[in-house]
Design a protein around this motif. Sequence first.
Motif, PDB file in Angstrom:
ATOM      1  N   ALA A   1      59.261  46.894  98.477  1.00 33.78           N
ATOM      2  CA  ALA A   1      60.387  47.620  99.064  1.00 33.78           C
ATOM      3  C   ALA A   1      61.038  46.812 100.184  1.00 33.78           C
ATOM      4  O   ALA A   1      62.262  46.784 100.310  1.00 33.78           O
ATOM      5  CB  ALA A   1      59.912  48.970  99.592  1.00 33.78           C
ATOM      6  N   ALA A   2      60.224  46.147 101.006  1.00 32.34           N
ATOM      7  CA  ALA A   2      60.764  45.316 102.080  1.00 32.34           C
ATOM      8  C   ALA A   2      61.616  44.191 101.499  1.00 32.34           C
ATOM      9  O   ALA A   2      62.693  43.881 102.020  1.00 32.34           O
ATOM     10  CB  ALA A   2      59.634  44.741 102.934  1.00 32.34           C
ATOM     11  N   ASP A   3      61.169  43.608 100.396  1.00 28.05           N
ATOM     12  CA  ASP A   3      61.929  42.528  99.786  1.00 28.05           C
ATOM     13  C   ASP A   3      63.241  43.038  99.187  1.00 28.05           C
ATOM     14  O   ASP A   3      64.273  42.383  99.290  1.00 28.05           O
ATOM     15  CB  ASP A   3      61.098  41.844  98.706  1.00 28.05           C
ATOM     16  N   LEU A   4      63.208  44.218  98.601  1.00 29.04           N
ATOM     17  CA  LEU A   4      64.434  44.795  98.049  1.00 29.04           C
ATOM     18  C   LEU A   4      65.481  45.021  99.141  1.00 29.04           C
ATOM     19  O   LEU A   4      66.683  44.866  98.910  1.00 29.04           O
ATOM     20  CB  LEU A   4      64.131  46.127  97.355  1.00 29.04           C
TER      21      LEU A   4
ATOM     22  N   ASP B   1      53.363  40.618  91.659  1.00 29.57           N
ATOM     23  CA  ASP B   1      52.867  39.961  92.853  1.00 29.57           C
ATOM     24  C   ASP B   1      52.819  40.923  94.024  1.00 29.57           C
ATOM     25  O   ASP B   1      51.898  40.906  94.826  1.00 29.57           O
ATOM     26  CB  ASP B   1      53.756  38.758  93.208  1.00 29.57           C
ATOM     27  N   GLY B   2      53.839  41.769  94.155  1.00 29.30           N
ATOM     28  CA  GLY B   2      53.893  42.728  95.267  1.00 29.30           C
ATOM     29  C   GLY B   2      52.744  43.706  95.228  1.00 29.30           C
ATOM     30  O   GLY B   2      52.127  44.015  96.245  1.00 29.30           O
TER      31      GLY B   2
ATOM     32  N   ALA C   1      68.255  48.729  94.071  1.00 29.81           N
ATOM     33  CA  ALA C   1      68.704  47.590  94.876  1.00 29.81           C
ATOM     34  C   ALA C   1      70.216  47.603  95.046  1.00 29.81           C
ATOM     35  O   ALA C   1      70.746  47.277  96.103  1.00 29.81           O
ATOM     36  CB  ALA C   1      68.264  46.284  94.213  1.00 29.81           C
ATOM     37  N   ASP C   2      70.955  47.996  93.978  1.00 30.97           N
ATOM     38  CA  ASP C   2      72.412  48.122  94.070  1.00 30.97           C
ATOM     39  C   ASP C   2      72.809  49.125  95.141  1.00 30.97           C
ATOM     40  O   ASP C   2      73.736  48.915  95.912  1.00 30.97           O
ATOM     41  CB  ASP C   2      73.004  48.563  92.727  1.00 30.97           C
TER      42      ASP C   2
ATOM     43  N   LEU D   1      61.246  52.215  98.263  1.00 33.45           N
ATOM     44  CA  LEU D   1      59.807  52.405  98.082  1.00 33.45           C
ATOM     45  C   LEU D   1      59.497  52.961  96.701  1.00 33.45           C
ATOM     46  O   LEU D   1      58.546  52.543  96.035  1.00 33.45           O
ATOM     47  CB  LEU D   1      59.263  53.332  99.175  1.00 33.45           C
ATOM     48  N   HIS D   2      60.313  53.896  96.240  1.00 32.57           N
ATOM     49  CA  HIS D   2      60.096  54.476  94.916  1.00 32.57           C
ATOM     50  C   HIS D   2      60.326  53.425  93.828  1.00 32.57           C
ATOM     51  O   HIS D   2      59.582  53.356  92.849  1.00 32.57           O
ATOM     52  CB  HIS D   2      61.035  55.659  94.697  1.00 32.57           C
ATOM     53  N   ALA D   3      61.344  52.592  93.998  1.00 29.32           N
ATOM     54  CA  ALA D   3      61.654  51.579  92.987  1.00 29.32           C
ATOM     55  C   ALA D   3      60.591  50.486  92.944  1.00 29.32           C
ATOM     56  O   ALA D   3      60.177  50.060  91.859  1.00 29.32           O
ATOM     57  CB  ALA D   3      63.029  50.966  93.272  1.00 29.32           C
ATOM     58  N   ALA D   4      60.143  50.036  94.126  1.00 29.48           N
ATOM     59  CA  ALA D   4      59.208  48.910  94.176  1.00 29.48           C
ATOM     60  C   ALA D   4      57.765  49.334  93.996  1.00 29.48           C
ATOM     61  O   ALA D   4      56.962  48.605  93.447  1.00 29.48           O
ATOM     62  CB  ALA D   4      59.367  48.167  95.504  1.00 29.48           C
TER      63      ALA D   4
END
Length: 207
Positions: free
Chosen positions: A132-135, A201-202, A181-182, A123-126
Amino acid sequence: MAVPRNYLASSGDCIIIVSGERGERVHHAELLEMMMRSRSLAEVRRRFHGSRSNLLKTLAHFGYDFDMLLREQFQEGHRDAQLARLHRVDQKWIAEKRRALGFASHKGRPRVERSAEDVAQALHAAGSFVGAADLLSINRKTFKRLHDEALDCGFDMGSDRPRPAVELTDAEGLVRARSAADRVGTKTGYSSHEMKTFFDDGWEASS
């Protein structure tokens, strides 16, 4: 035939909760709100006494589609045993419902799970539930469930709040997203342009 001691009866816009020789009249909106909030027949039956069939008929009478709820719960990856406990019904009944609704049997299929730390990092990254769901390679409903469960367990999700979308478009933001993501084990083979487009887009989808 004996009359059950506890049952529900419909009367106009109201429901009469019969318990023994006593009856309580409540507006049907209370039943629908509780069902939508809890998503559990067992939870609703604590307030609205009656048999399973009696409760389902009453819900249907006032426009609630219980089969739609089961479809959503099957799609979310809940197993038959979990749903049997959630609704306090026989597991065979859930299995029959699964087949009737066109879902294949998923014996032993694990429920989608991620740690609270993974959810917070994604969530923090996206910067949004969509990203976040996609990550994490899961759908948005599953991410929201994991997020809500982490909050219910007292996990602090808020000190590292998601940054505004404009900050995620610079090189540092892209590096942080790949790093997150890693850590959660998702695909990281995106170009800088693809990552920038994804987050843009997100944010638009979640705004």
